[in-house]
Motif scaffolding. Structure first.
Motif, PDB file in Angstrom:
ATOM      1  N   ARG A  14    -105.705 -14.630  -4.350  1.00 12.78           N
ATOM      2  CA  ARG A  14    -104.922 -15.840  -4.049  1.00 12.78           C
ATOM      3  C   ARG A  14    -104.601 -16.007  -2.569  1.00 12.78           C
ATOM      4  NH1 ARG A  14     -99.787 -16.646  -7.582  1.00 12.78           N
ATOM      5  NH2 ARG A  14    -100.045 -18.727  -6.695  1.00 12.78           N
ATOM      6  N   LEU A  15    -104.761 -14.948  -1.791  1.00 10.22           N
ATOM      7  CA  LEU A  15    -104.358 -14.994  -0.389  1.00 10.22           C
ATOM      8  C   LEU A  15    -105.536 -14.800   0.551  1.00 10.22           C
ATOM      9  CD1 LEU A  15    -101.058 -12.938   0.147  1.00 10.22           C
ATOM     10  CD2 LEU A  15    -101.330 -15.424   0.079  1.00 10.22           C
ATOM     11  N   ASP A  43    -103.696 -19.799  -2.302  1.00 10.88           N
ATOM     12  CA  ASP A  43    -104.468 -20.653  -3.215  1.00 10.88           C
ATOM     13  C   ASP A  43    -105.339 -21.666  -2.487  1.00 10.88           C
ATOM     14  OD1 ASP A  43    -103.284 -19.296  -5.332  1.00 10.88           O
ATOM     15  OD2 ASP A  43    -101.645 -20.745  -5.522  1.00 10.88           O
ATOM     16  N   GLY A  44    -105.773 -21.296  -1.290  1.00 12.17           N
ATOM     17  CA  GLY A  44    -106.684 -22.132  -0.522  1.00 12.17           C
ATOM     18  C   GLY A  44    -106.078 -23.366   0.102  1.00 12.17           C
ATOM     19  N   ASP A 147    -102.961  -8.207  -2.075  1.00 12.00           N
ATOM     20  CA  ASP A 147    -103.138  -7.930  -3.497  1.00 12.00           C
ATOM     21  C   ASP A 147    -102.580  -9.128  -4.263  1.00 12.00           C
ATOM     22  OD1 ASP A 147    -103.483  -6.826  -6.006  1.00 12.00           O
ATOM     23  OD2 ASP A 147    -101.700  -5.550  -5.892  1.00 12.00           O
ATOM     24  N   GLN A 148    -103.457  -9.888  -4.903  1.00 13.96           N
ATOM     25  CA  GLN A 148    -103.045 -11.103  -5.608  1.00 13.96           C
ATOM     26  C   GLN A 148    -102.331 -12.063  -4.633  1.00 13.96           C
ATOM     27  OE1 GLN A 148    -103.932 -11.831  -8.756  1.00 13.96           O
ATOM     28  NE2 GLN A 148    -104.874  -9.854  -9.168  1.00 13.96           N
ATOM     29  N   ASN A 149    -101.021 -12.305  -4.864  1.00 16.40           N
ATOM     30  CA  ASN A 149    -100.266 -13.202  -3.977  1.00 16.40           C
ATOM     31  C   ASN A 149     -99.371 -12.426  -3.008  1.00 16.40           C
ATOM     32  OD1 ASN A 149     -98.534 -12.298  -6.038  1.00 16.40           O
ATOM     33  ND2 ASN A 149     -97.175 -14.055  -5.753  1.00 16.40           N
ATOM     34  N   LYS A 150     -99.662 -11.131  -2.833  1.00 20.60           N
ATOM     35  CA  LYS A 150     -98.814 -10.299  -1.977  1.00 20.60           C
ATOM     36  C   LYS A 150     -99.561  -9.859  -0.721  1.00 20.60           C
ATOM     37  CE  LYS A 150     -96.183  -8.306  -5.831  1.00 20.60           C
ATOM     38  NZ  LYS A 150     -95.853  -7.054  -6.552  1.00 20.60           N
ATOM     39  N   MET A 151     -98.802  -9.812   0.366  1.00 14.68           N
ATOM     40  CA  MET A 151     -99.267  -9.209   1.620  1.00 14.68           C
ATOM     41  C   MET A 151     -98.368  -8.009   1.891  1.00 14.68           C
ATOM     42  SD  MET A 151     -99.568 -10.879   5.443  1.00 14.68           S
ATOM     43  CE  MET A 151     -97.780 -11.116   5.696  1.00 14.68           C
ATOM     44  N   ILE A 152     -98.966  -6.842   2.065  1.00 12.89           N
ATOM     45  CA  ILE A 152     -98.196  -5.605   2.242  1.00 12.89           C
ATOM     46  C   ILE A 152     -98.473  -5.041   3.627  1.00 12.89           C
ATOM     47  CG2 ILE A 152     -97.777  -3.276   1.347  1.00 12.89           C
ATOM     48  CD1 ILE A 152     -99.564  -5.426  -1.009  1.00 12.89           C
ATOM     49  N   THR A 281     -92.031  12.550  10.579  1.00 14.03           N
ATOM     50  CA  THR A 281     -92.658  11.266  10.308  1.00 14.03           C
ATOM     51  C   THR A 281     -91.679  10.334   9.609  1.00 14.03           C
ATOM     52  OG1 THR A 281     -94.840  12.302  10.090  1.00 14.03           O
ATOM     53  CG2 THR A 281     -94.570  10.149   9.074  1.00 14.03           C
ATOM     54  N   GLN A 282     -91.752   9.039   9.896  1.00 13.50           N
ATOM     55  CA  GLN A 282     -90.983   8.026   9.168  1.00 13.50           C
ATOM     56  C   GLN A 282     -91.955   6.953   8.693  1.00 13.50           C
ATOM     57  OE1 GLN A 282     -87.458   6.582  11.176  1.00 13.50           O
ATOM     58  NE2 GLN A 282     -87.140   4.906   9.720  1.00 13.50           N
ATOM     59  N   SER A 283     -91.825   6.581   7.423  1.00 10.22           N
ATOM     60  CA  SER A 283     -92.718   5.578   6.832  1.00 10.22           C
ATOM     61  C   SER A 283     -91.900   4.524   6.100  1.00 10.22           C
ATOM     62  CB  SER A 283     -93.697   6.228   5.840  1.00 10.22           C
ATOM     63  OG  SER A 283     -94.482   7.218   6.461  1.00 10.22           O
ATOM     64  N   TRP A 284     -92.376   3.298   6.088  1.00  9.10           N
ATOM     65  CA  TRP A 284     -91.742   2.221   5.319  1.00  9.10           C
ATOM     66  C   TRP A 284     -92.763   1.112   5.122  1.00  9.10           C
ATOM     67  CZ3 TRP A 284     -91.125   3.066  10.459  1.00  9.10           C
ATOM     68  CH2 TRP A 284     -91.287   1.989  11.340  1.00  9.10           C
ATOM     69  N   GLU A 285     -92.423   0.142   4.287  1.00  7.75           N
ATOM     70  CA  GLU A 285     -93.328  -0.983   4.082  1.00  7.75           C
ATOM     71  C   GLU A 285     -92.557  -2.272   3.847  1.00  7.75           C
ATOM     72  OE1 GLU A 285     -95.660   0.366   0.690  1.00  7.75           O
ATOM     73  OE2 GLU A 285     -94.626  -1.074  -0.593  1.00  7.75           O
ATOM     74  N   ARG A 286     -93.228  -3.361   4.177  1.00  9.71           N
ATOM     75  CA  ARG A 286     -92.704  -4.711   3.925  1.00  9.71           C
ATOM     76  C   ARG A 286     -93.676  -5.405   2.977  1.00  9.71           C
ATOM     77  NH1 ARG A 286     -88.851  -6.037   7.723  1.00  9.71           N
ATOM     78  NH2 ARG A 286     -88.667  -4.555   9.462  1.00  9.71           N
ATOM     79  N   VAL A 287     -93.142  -5.986   1.912  1.00 10.27           N
ATOM     80  CA  VAL A 287     -93.976  -6.699   0.937  1.00 10.27           C
ATOM     81  C   VAL A 287     -93.586  -8.172   0.953  1.00 10.27           C
ATOM     82  CG1 VAL A 287     -94.624  -6.915  -1.491  1.00 10.27           C
ATOM     83  CG2 VAL A 287     -94.186  -4.645  -0.511  1.00 10.27           C
ATOM     84  N   TYR A 288     -94.572  -9.021   1.177  1.00 10.35           N
ATOM     85  CA  TYR A 288     -94.351 -10.469   1.171  1.00 10.35           C
ATOM     86  C   TYR A 288     -95.039 -11.061  -0.057  1.00 10.35           C
ATOM     87  CZ  TYR A 288     -92.969  -9.947   6.066  1.00 10.35           C
ATOM     88  OH  TYR A 288     -92.343  -9.564   7.234  1.00 10.35           O
ATOM     89  N   GLU A 289     -94.287 -11.837  -0.825  1.00  8.98           N
ATOM     90  CA  GLU A 289     -94.848 -12.555  -1.980  1.00  8.98           C
ATOM     91  C   GLU A 289     -94.866 -14.043  -1.660  1.00  8.98           C
ATOM     92  OE1 GLU A 289     -92.414 -11.635  -5.340  1.00  8.98           O
ATOM     93  OE2 GLU A 289     -93.374  -9.686  -5.681  1.00  8.98           O
TER      94      GLU A 289
END
Length: 293
Positions: A14-15, A43-44, A147-152, A281-289
């Motif tokens: 979708r993305l 969705d284009g 992934d589908q409609n998500k940007m990670i 080490t420090q790790s994290w993530e941002r998830v956008y739907e």
């Protein structure tokens, strides 16, 4: 994945996401050169990325989804004398020009970090080899995937220097949904009260919602006052007439949340504290739907 040395493109069901090749679209001294996202299409047909300023040459060069390290706490700045270098994570070694305090909006000379890029159809991995400076050095691996409609966006920072790394990071989300101007058609929601000590006249805040009573003529800035720990922190921006929106989900401890914008752009910002001892080490993530209702 396409790479014309100007942009990297990744796609999912979708993305479609375009990422500027480091040092091309943006080569300033403020934002992280890696994972500088200039286009997101759902969705284009639905778009989300806007410029910091619609006037060429105005502002600091921000666009779309771009993050910044050390807006308040530049690593090693106070230890550098004029003419010496200091760290700007994700960007490079900057040169301190004079005795004045660091100001993120100023333009500094940049010696960019060497970067290697690994890419596939649905993800890009940037690896920065940090340049050691006054005992500070960080190896950063940053991955942008769809992934589908998500940007990670995943971050992994290892302190490979001899001194602790203490700073902050946030993503400056320059958003305009389908190029609709800022105004009453938008609502921004949080999982807690958005009411603040100071509220710009152009904003109406009620409970967990921020709305706009007209299109702003000037910059606006608000710090929602009800920030509290939640397991999956989020903000959600919805363009109500079209039902098109975006939400950012954060699973890390939040330092601060702020909202900046102008008549053409809305920027919710979620800050994280970075504190890494040598060898750690420090790790994290941002998830956008990105979604349609």
């Amino acid at each position: 994945m396409s790479n014309n040395m100007q942009s990297l493109k990744i796609t999912g069901k979708r993305l479609e996401v375009e990422i500027a090749y480091p040092g091309t679209f943006y080569s300033g001294s403020r934002f992280d050169w890696t994972g500088f996202i200039t286009k997101v299409t759902l969705d284009g047909k639905h778009s989300f990325c806007a410029p910091e300023s619609p006037i060429p040459g105005e502002g600091s060069g921000g666009f779309g989804f771009c993050n910044e390290f050390g807006i308040h706490t530049p690593i090693g700045y106070d230890e550098a004398i004029p003419g010496e270098k200091f760290h700007k994570l994700g960007t490079g070694l900057l040169t301190r020009p004079d005795e004045s305090n660091y100001f993120f909006f100023d333009k500094y000379e940049v010696a960019p970090f060497p970067v290697t890029i690994e890419s596939a159809s649905d993800h890009v991995i940037f690896e920065l080899e940090s340049l050691e400076c006054k005992g500070y050095a960080v190896r950063m691996i940053k991955e942008v995937s769809v992934d589908q409609n998500k940007m990670i966006i995943k971050y992994n920072l290892k302190n490979v220097g001899s001194k602790p790394i203490q700073t902050e990071e946030y993503c400056h989300n320059f958003i305009s949904i389908d190029n609709n101007p800022t105004g009453p058609d938008y609502v921004l929601r949080f999982p807690y009260s958005a009411e603040a000590e100071e509220t710009p006249d152009v904003l109406d805040v009620s409970g967990n919602e921020i709305r706009w009573n007209k299109q702003p003529n000037n910059d606006f800035y608000i710090v929602p006052g009800g920030l509290k720990p939640v397991e999956n922190h989020f903000w959600e921006l919805l363009h109500e007439p079209s039902g098109v929106g975006v939400r950012e989900i954060s699973t890390f401890p939040i330092q601060k949340v702020a909202v900046w914008g102008k008549g053409h752009v809305i920027s919710p910002e979620v800050f994280i504290n970075i504190n890494i001892e040598p060898g750690k080490t420090q790790s994290w993530e941002r998830v956008y739907e990105f979604f349609t209702k």
